[in-house]
Scaffold this active site. Structure first.
Site, PDB file in Angstrom:
ATOM      1  N   LYS A   1       0.839  -1.198   0.000  1.00  0.00           N
ATOM      2  CA  LYS A   1       0.000   0.000   0.000  1.00  0.00           C
ATOM      3  C   LYS A   1       0.875   1.249   0.000  1.00  0.00           C
ATOM      4  CE  LYS A   1      -0.309  -0.353   5.059  1.00  0.00           C
ATOM      5  NZ  LYS A   1      -1.133  -0.778   6.191  1.00  0.00           N
TER       6      LYS A   1
ATOM      7  N   ARG B   1     -11.127   0.752  14.269  1.00  0.00           N
ATOM      8  CA  ARG B   1     -11.088   1.148  12.864  1.00  0.00           C
ATOM      9  C   ARG B   1     -12.084   0.254  12.159  1.00  0.00           C
ATOM     10  NH1 ARG B   1      -5.095   1.617  10.273  1.00  0.00           N
ATOM     11  NH2 ARG B   1      -5.401  -0.570   9.848  1.00  0.00           N
TER      12      ARG B   1
ATOM     13  N   HIS C   1      -6.775  -6.433  13.633  1.00  0.00           N
ATOM     14  CA  HIS C   1      -5.550  -5.627  13.576  1.00  0.00           C
ATOM     15  C   HIS C   1      -5.231  -5.108  14.975  1.00  0.00           C
ATOM     16  CE1 HIS C   1      -2.448  -3.524  11.442  1.00  0.00           C
ATOM     17  NE2 HIS C   1      -2.900  -2.322  11.722  1.00  0.00           N
TER      18      HIS C   1
ATOM     19  N   ARG D   1       1.029 -10.478   8.383  1.00  0.00           N
ATOM     20  CA  ARG D   1       0.960  -9.309   7.487  1.00  0.00           C
ATOM     21  C   ARG D   1       2.045  -8.288   7.860  1.00  0.00           C
ATOM     22  NH1 ARG D   1      -4.527  -9.164   9.608  1.00  0.00           N
ATOM     23  NH2 ARG D   1      -3.922  -7.158  10.514  1.00  0.00           N
TER      24      ARG D   1
ATOM     25  N   TYR E   1      14.855  31.328   2.667  1.00  0.00           N
ATOM     26  CA  TYR E   1      13.665  32.074   3.093  1.00  0.00           C
ATOM     27  C   TYR E   1      13.700  32.331   4.599  1.00  0.00           C
ATOM     28  CZ  TYR E   1      11.562  30.801  -1.415  1.00  0.00           C
ATOM     29  OH  TYR E   1      11.296  30.637  -2.744  1.00  0.00           O
TER      30      TYR E   1
ATOM     31  N   CYS F   1      13.617  24.437   1.086  1.00  0.00           N
ATOM     32  CA  CYS F   1      12.675  25.024   0.122  1.00  0.00           C
ATOM     33  C   CYS F   1      11.914  23.889  -0.581  1.00  0.00           C
ATOM     34  CB  CYS F   1      13.413  25.844  -0.935  1.00  0.00           C
ATOM     35  SG  CYS F   1      14.622  26.997  -0.299  1.00  0.00           S
TER      36      CYS F   1
ATOM     37  N   ASP G   1      12.187  22.906  -3.667  1.00  0.00           N
ATOM     38  CA  ASP G   1      12.976  22.157  -4.639  1.00  0.00           C
ATOM     39  C   ASP G   1      14.464  22.083  -4.316  1.00  0.00           C
ATOM     40  OD1 ASP G   1      10.574  22.152  -6.247  1.00  0.00           O
ATOM     41  OD2 ASP G   1      11.038  24.263  -6.618  1.00  0.00           O
TER      42      ASP G   1
HETATM   43  C1  LIG Z   1      -0.532  -1.490   7.131  1.00  0.00           C
HETATM   44  C2  LIG Z   1      -1.133  -2.711   7.718  1.00  0.00           C
HETATM   45  C3  LIG Z   1      -0.337  -3.787   8.152  1.00  0.00           C
HETATM   46  C4  LIG Z   1       1.159  -3.700   8.230  1.00  0.00           C
HETATM   47  O1  LIG Z   1       1.492  -2.902   9.347  1.00  0.00           O
HETATM   48  P1  LIG Z   1       3.013  -2.718   9.816  1.00  0.00           P
HETATM   49  O2  LIG Z   1       2.917  -1.942  11.072  1.00  0.00           O
HETATM   50  O3  LIG Z   1       3.691  -1.952   8.739  1.00  0.00           O
HETATM   51  O4  LIG Z   1       3.561  -4.084   9.989  1.00  0.00           O
HETATM   52  C5  LIG Z   1      -0.969  -4.947   8.531  1.00  0.00           C
HETATM   53  N1  LIG Z   1      -2.319  -5.032   8.536  1.00  0.00           N
HETATM   54  C6  LIG Z   1      -3.117  -4.012   8.166  1.00  0.00           C
HETATM   55  C7  LIG Z   1      -4.581  -4.175   8.200  1.00  0.00           C
HETATM   56  C8  LIG Z   1      -2.556  -2.813   7.771  1.00  0.00           C
HETATM   57  O5  LIG Z   1      -3.342  -1.792   7.415  1.00  0.00           O
END
Ligand SMILES: *Cc1c(COP(=O)(O)O)cnc(C)c1O
Length: 383
Positions: free
Chosen positions: A35, A134, A163, A222, A273, A321, A323
């Protein structure tokens, strides 16, 4: 190519995936999140490298990110970690993107579209909110939602997920909270089984849990930030070494540029700046063609960040800045115009700071340092 580029070490990325896999039992699947353009590293190339390592699933947060993978020939299953707009569901289904679902309305939207497209057994994963606050249904609604998925006939519950909110924090209250989340998740899974339904692939372990809590691995992990080579909060290399489960994570990204000009500065001349820095001696200032338009953000200006040239460190002077930014070389310097400057990254590329060091100095997390690099920065993939 422009001087400012991000070198992406796919060899390090693959090394990290294999090192993480060694923490799992044989047969445990891996889902690699790509992602946000693979945390800024380049999603297509990272996805391909992850699949070469044998990972089973990829994950994105937006339908368009999944479409990009499909357009580049990636056939592996893709999980959609965030909810999409109802307008995007047609595209999601056309591209066989597997959503996380948890409420009747959203399940029905996917079911209708899957039917319309004559899909058979379209996979979805049920999300359970065990304490992240969430996406997900509460654990005592899981069986009801699993039944709702089954009753659509066209969708199948390929998996069940939750999660963790604080698995990367080793304060005792956080350890307890993660335990509670895991217990709720197991209760949700059991309630689905008790209802005569199949929860499918059960998964909850993010980076910290992948390395620290093997009991949470279940059918799939994950891990995100650790595959890109950074510590998962308190579950850092020191902690894992003390626990006698060491891991050698290697940063995947090096951000570099070149000195585009060297200027003789007289005492009293100012930089940039707001004239926030004024030379207190005769010195030399180097101009670098990198700025917040590249994701080298403005609040780095005064946070004590040092960049490196030929192994030596130099401070940023004045405000970054859009750039460009300026560093001080000092009066007696051997730095030459067009020398390579490493802003952060791998020691093997001559970096003095990692994205983690920059994050620590600027009050954020490594994730943000790499993810905010903009499209203007070419990613150069090496193995
Ligand atoms: C982004 C994400 C992960 C990975 O999280 P890390 O902290 O980078 O290991 C796993 N599960 C879900 C649902 C996420 O959104």
């Amino acid at each position: 190519m422009r001087s400012t580029k991000a070198i992406i070490h796919l060899d390090n990325f693959m090394h990290n995936i294999n090192a993480i896999r060694a923490f799992t039992k044989p047969g445990t699947k891996m889902c690699i999140p790509v992602k946000a353009d693979a945390y800024g590293h380049g999603s297509v190339e990272c996805a391909r490298a992850a699949l070469e390592c044998g990972v089973e699933y990829l994950a994105v947060a937006a339908v368009d990110e999944g479409v990009e993978l499909r357009e580049n020939g990636i056939k592996a299953p893709i999980l959609l970690f965030s909810l999409c707009d109802p307008e995007e569901i047609k595209t999601a289904v056309e591209n066989d993107i597997t959503p996380f679902v948890f409420d009747a309305e959203y399940i029905d939207l996917f079911a209708e579209e899957a039917k319309r497209q004559n899909k058979k057994a379209y996979p979805v994963h049920l999300a359970v909110d065990t304490g992240m606050g969430r996406i997900g249904c509460l654990e005592d609604e899981a069986a009801e939602m699993a039944r709702h998925i089954a009753e659509t006939k066209v969708l199948v519950q390929e998996g069940t997920m939750t999660h963790f909110a604080v698995s990367d924090d080793k304060a005792s209250s956080s350890i307890e909270y993660t335990k509670l989340q895991f217990q709720r998740f197991q209760e949700a899974i059991q309630s689905i089984k008790d209802a005569g339904l199949n929860p499918g692939i059960c998964h909850c372990a993010n980076s910290a849990a992948s390395l620290d809590l093997p009991e949470t691995h279940l059918d799939m992990i994950r891990p995100g930030i650790i595959v890109y080579g950074y510590d998962a909060g308190d579950v850092n290399s020191q902690y894992l070494k003390e626990k006698e489960t060491p891991i050698d994570l290697k940063p995947v990204m090096t951000l570099c540029t070149k000195v585009s000009a060297i200027k003789e500065f007289k005492k009293g001349m100012s930089v940039g700046y707001g004239r926030t820095w004024i030379a207190d001696r005769d010195t030399k200032i180097a101009v670098l063609p990198v700025g917040y338009g590249d994701g080298f953000v403005r609040r780095f200006s005064t946070s004590g960040i040092q960049v490196s040239i030929n192994g030596k460190s130099y401070p940023i002077r004045g405000r970054i800045c859009m750039d460009q930014c300026m560093i001080e070389l000092g009066p007696d310097t051997d730095v030459k115009r067009w020398d390579t400057v490493v802003l952060f990254g791998c020691k093997s590329d001559g970096a003095v700071m990692t994205a983690q060091d920059i994050a620590d100095k600027t009050g954020t997390i490594s994730y943000e340092i790499t993810t905010v690099l903009t499209r203007r920065v070419p990613r150069v993939f090496v193995r």
